[in-house]
Design a protein around this motif. Sequence first.
Motif, mmCIF file in Angstrom:
data_model
loop_
_atom_site.group_PDB
_atom_site.id
_atom_site.type_symbol
_atom_site.label_atom_id
_atom_site.label_comp_id
_atom_site.label_asym_id
_atom_site.label_seq_id
_atom_site.Cartn_x
_atom_site.Cartn_y
_atom_site.Cartn_z
ATOM 1 N N LEU A 147 -3.182 -5.142 -18.904
ATOM 2 C CA LEU A 147 -2.875 -3.891 -18.377
ATOM 3 C C LEU A 147 -1.993 -4.029 -16.966
ATOM 4 C CD1 LEU A 147 -3.319 -0.711 -18.176
ATOM 5 C CD2 LEU A 147 -5.492 -1.214 -16.830
ATOM 6 N N VAL A 148 -0.812 -3.272 -16.749
ATOM 7 C CA VAL A 148 -0.176 -3.099 -15.507
ATOM 8 C C VAL A 148 -0.234 -1.644 -15.019
ATOM 9 C CG1 VAL A 148 2.090 -3.239 -14.625
ATOM 10 C CG2 VAL A 148 1.352 -5.087 -16.432
ATOM 11 N N ILE A 149 -0.661 -1.657 -13.697
ATOM 12 C CA ILE A 149 -0.800 -0.286 -13.163
ATOM 13 C C ILE A 149 -0.156 -0.352 -11.873
ATOM 14 C CG2 ILE A 149 -2.487 1.028 -11.634
ATOM 15 C CD1 ILE A 149 -4.767 -0.351 -13.171
ATOM 16 N N MET A 150 0.867 0.662 -11.970
ATOM 17 C CA MET A 150 1.610 1.171 -10.524
ATOM 18 C C MET A 150 0.416 2.034 -9.744
ATOM 19 S SD MET A 150 3.406 3.245 -8.597
ATOM 20 C CE MET A 150 3.225 2.344 -7.054
ATOM 21 N N GLY A 151 0.261 1.488 -8.563
ATOM 22 C CA GLY A 151 -0.695 2.300 -7.787
ATOM 23 C C GLY A 151 -1.443 1.469 -6.830
ATOM 24 N N GLY A 152 -1.837 2.239 -5.829
ATOM 25 C CA GLY A 152 -2.615 1.538 -4.761
ATOM 26 C C GLY A 152 -1.755 1.290 -3.416
ATOM 27 N N ALA A 153 -2.501 0.720 -2.331
ATOM 28 C CA ALA A 153 -1.788 0.146 -1.315
ATOM 29 C C ALA A 153 -2.870 -0.718 -0.522
ATOM 30 C CB ALA A 153 -1.290 1.342 -0.211
ATOM 31 N N PHE A 154 -2.389 -1.809 -0.399
ATOM 32 C CA PHE A 154 -3.563 -2.773 0.331
ATOM 33 C C PHE A 154 -2.942 -3.203 1.696
ATOM 34 C CE2 PHE A 154 -3.693 -3.268 -4.262
ATOM 35 C CZ PHE A 154 -4.782 -2.664 -4.714
ATOM 36 N N ASN A 155 -3.694 -3.027 2.608
ATOM 37 C CA ASN A 155 -3.309 -3.459 4.045
ATOM 38 C C ASN A 155 -1.795 -2.950 4.312
ATOM 39 O OD1 ASN A 155 -5.735 -4.882 4.303
ATOM 40 N ND2 ASN A 155 -5.051 -6.529 3.283
ATOM 41 N N TYR A 156 -1.702 -1.903 3.946
ATOM 42 C CA TYR A 156 -0.386 -0.883 3.795
ATOM 43 C C TYR A 156 -0.437 0.211 3.911
ATOM 44 C CZ TYR A 156 4.800 -0.816 2.676
ATOM 45 O OH TYR A 156 5.824 -0.681 2.396
ATOM 46 N N ALA A 157 0.450 0.954 4.645
ATOM 47 C CA ALA A 157 0.643 2.307 4.840
ATOM 48 C C ALA A 157 0.576 3.055 3.368
ATOM 49 C CB ALA A 157 1.551 3.017 5.821
ATOM 50 N N GLY A 158 -0.300 4.183 3.240
ATOM 51 C CA GLY A 158 -0.115 4.917 1.917
ATOM 52 C C GLY A 158 1.103 5.786 1.970
ATOM 53 N N ASN A 159 1.529 6.348 0.910
ATOM 54 C CA ASN A 159 2.403 7.446 0.778
ATOM 55 C C ASN A 159 2.131 8.950 0.654
ATOM 56 O OD1 ASN A 159 1.874 7.224 -1.642
ATOM 57 N ND2 ASN A 159 3.907 6.694 -2.655
ATOM 58 N N THR A 160 0.860 9.188 0.456
ATOM 59 C CA THR A 160 0.482 10.576 0.318
ATOM 60 C C THR A 160 -0.348 10.768 1.793
ATOM 61 O OG1 THR A 160 0.316 10.079 -1.931
ATOM 62 C CG2 THR A 160 -1.095 11.949 -1.128
ATOM 63 N N LYS A 161 -1.633 9.883 2.009
ATOM 64 C CA LYS A 161 -2.109 9.878 3.265
ATOM 65 C C LYS A 161 -2.007 8.590 3.861
ATOM 66 C CE LYS A 161 -5.353 13.331 1.056
ATOM 67 N NZ LYS A 161 -6.848 13.544 0.705
ATOM 68 N N PRO A 162 -2.626 8.439 5.168
ATOM 69 C CA PRO A 162 -2.561 7.500 6.043
ATOM 70 C C PRO A 162 -2.849 6.028 5.140
ATOM 71 C CG PRO A 162 -3.202 8.801 7.525
ATOM 72 C CD PRO A 162 -3.002 9.371 6.023
ATOM 73 N N THR A 163 -3.750 6.111 4.419
ATOM 74 C CA THR A 163 -4.134 4.844 3.622
ATOM 75 C C THR A 163 -3.965 4.996 2.246
ATOM 76 O OG1 THR A 163 -6.452 5.638 3.561
ATOM 77 C CG2 THR A 163 -5.984 4.267 5.439
ATOM 78 N N THR A 164 -3.586 6.008 1.760
ATOM 79 C CA THR A 164 -3.567 6.351 0.268
ATOM 80 C C THR A 164 -2.187 6.681 -0.537
ATOM 81 O OG1 THR A 164 -5.551 7.491 0.764
ATOM 82 C CG2 THR A 164 -4.855 7.883 -1.406
ATOM 83 N N GLU A 165 -2.287 5.750 -1.776
ATOM 84 C CA GLU A 165 -1.013 5.985 -2.558
ATOM 85 C C GLU A 165 -1.161 7.226 -3.566
ATOM 86 O OE1 GLU A 165 1.023 5.630 -6.444
ATOM 87 O OE2 GLU A 165 -1.138 4.921 -6.024
ATOM 88 N N TRP A 166 -0.157 7.678 -3.831
ATOM 89 C CA TRP A 166 0.135 8.974 -4.549
ATOM 90 C C TRP A 166 -0.817 8.877 -6.073
ATOM 91 C CZ3 TRP A 166 0.770 14.039 -4.664
ATOM 92 C CH2 TRP A 166 1.111 14.498 -5.935
ATOM 93 N N ASN A 167 -0.431 7.848 -6.788
ATOM 94 C CA ASN A 167 -1.161 8.020 -8.242
ATOM 95 C C ASN A 167 -2.466 8.103 -8.029
ATOM 96 O OD1 ASN A 167 1.342 7.964 -9.598
ATOM 97 N ND2 ASN A 167 1.399 5.671 -9.726
ATOM 98 N N GLU A 291 -12.210 4.166 -2.625
ATOM 99 C CA GLU A 291 -13.193 4.882 -1.568
ATOM 100 C C GLU A 291 -13.336 6.244 -2.183
ATOM 101 O OE1 GLU A 291 -15.643 6.076 0.540
ATOM 102 O OE2 GLU A 291 -14.980 4.227 1.138
ATOM 103 N N LEU A 292 -14.325 6.910 -2.526
ATOM 104 C CA LEU A 292 -14.260 8.411 -2.954
ATOM 105 C C LEU A 292 -15.127 9.316 -1.972
ATOM 106 C CD1 LEU A 292 -15.622 7.900 -6.532
ATOM 107 C CD2 LEU A 292 -13.460 8.082 -5.730
ATOM 108 N N THR A 293 -15.839 8.768 -0.981
ATOM 109 C CA THR A 293 -16.439 9.545 0.020
ATOM 110 C C THR A 293 -16.039 9.786 1.560
ATOM 111 O OG1 THR A 293 -18.047 7.842 0.471
ATOM 112 C CG2 THR A 293 -18.363 9.261 -1.321
ATOM 113 N N GLY A 294 -14.838 8.632 1.848
ATOM 114 C CA GLY A 294 -14.522 8.594 3.093
ATOM 115 C C GLY A 294 -14.018 10.106 3.650
ATOM 116 N N THR A 295 -14.375 10.260 4.742
ATOM 117 C CA THR A 295 -13.570 11.673 5.251
ATOM 118 C C THR A 295 -12.296 11.520 5.489
ATOM 119 O OG1 THR A 295 -15.632 12.024 6.600
ATOM 120 C CG2 THR A 295 -13.865 13.091 7.294
ATOM 121 N N LEU A 296 -11.605 10.338 5.892
ATOM 122 C CA LEU A 296 -10.221 10.077 6.285
ATOM 123 C C LEU A 296 -9.732 9.179 5.358
ATOM 124 C CD1 LEU A 296 -10.350 9.520 10.031
ATOM 125 C CD2 LEU A 296 -9.903 11.450 9.005
ATOM 126 N N THR A 297 -10.451 8.456 4.492
ATOM 127 C CA THR A 297 -9.857 7.313 3.480
ATOM 128 C C THR A 297 -10.094 7.597 1.971
ATOM 129 O OG1 THR A 297 -12.016 6.231 3.794
ATOM 130 C CG2 THR A 297 -10.052 5.697 5.232
#
Length: 350
Positions: A147-167, A291-297
């Motif tokens: 399986l190959v997934i395009m998604g996520g960000a690891f120790n890297y700024a998100g592109n939707t929210k500060p820590t979150t990738e779009w997909n 992370e599913l419950t973080g207020t900011l993450t």
Amino acid sequence: MPQRVIVDVDTGIDDSLALVFLLASPDAEILGIASTAGNVGVDRVAANNLGWLDLCRAPDIEVAVGSTLPLVIPLVTTEDTHGPHGIGYAELPPSARPLSTRSASDMWVDLARKHPGDAVGLVTGPLTNLALALRKEPALPQLLKRLVIMGGAFNYAGNTKPTTEWNISVDPEAAKIVFDAFSAAPADRRPIVCSLDITETIEMKSEHLERLARRAGSVPAETISVDEDATVRSRASNPLIRQLSDAVRFYMEFHRDHDQGFLSHMHDPFAAAVALDPSLVRTKPATVDVELTGTLTRGMTVADLAGMWGREPNVDIASQTDPAAFFDLLIERVGSFAGELYPPNSEDAS
């Protein structure tokens, strides 16, 4: 033998180029295309998939429609990034090809069972369809070759929210289901995750589109300038080059307007190339959770690289690649394919 691939997309400009890349690759056999809601609504995604198949004169390939909504939260789309129809300035006529009578999740399950250990899954959109498929067939991690997934960000700024990738942000619950489920995959079949850390190094620029047009034998010479008016469209004689160029032009303008340069990040074509040839990347094993419950993450992908959780790795994170080599591959395959479909002196190349 060509690599059999189950493709799940939210088409999408870069998803479009990923599809064309796979169609242009002699070492790929697309078993089916799952349409997922993400960049635009799922019906528009499915229409885009059919339109690209038409333009590429592809054989009959199943296109299935997935859920209209994420598992828990409302759908958020991104027309500002990909255009009102998801394909930038490209204009694809309606297709007469029929949609599949089975759902995208059923298609995932049926194809994996039909080709056990032989089919690679590629997801370049939200993971909703695959999560639903896992509910129906928990053995998918063992049935898929990879399986190959395009998604996520690891120790890297998100592109939707500060820590979150779009997909991932579109459907975090689905992402968690998938990452948890693939903890059961054999070590040699762990999913490869192409996150923003690496896909934002895959920068398509004007010169790449110009090279693509030359490879196809398209005239006049394709030129795209940051100074051009937004109403300018490609005059490429090759229909496939023309539509791809107009799609990518929109994406480049979006990146420019967000201070990222006059370029476009080709997240999804890169993931498609990795699905066919994992040697394109170096990887690091990690245990990934969402992370599913973080207020900011909420929606953040968290990677344990050091084994602090005491859990076995469930993914391999793509960490290094050669962007120039990738673009050489993309241009050679897609440019040659476009030139073969629409030879320079044919009636269709106009």
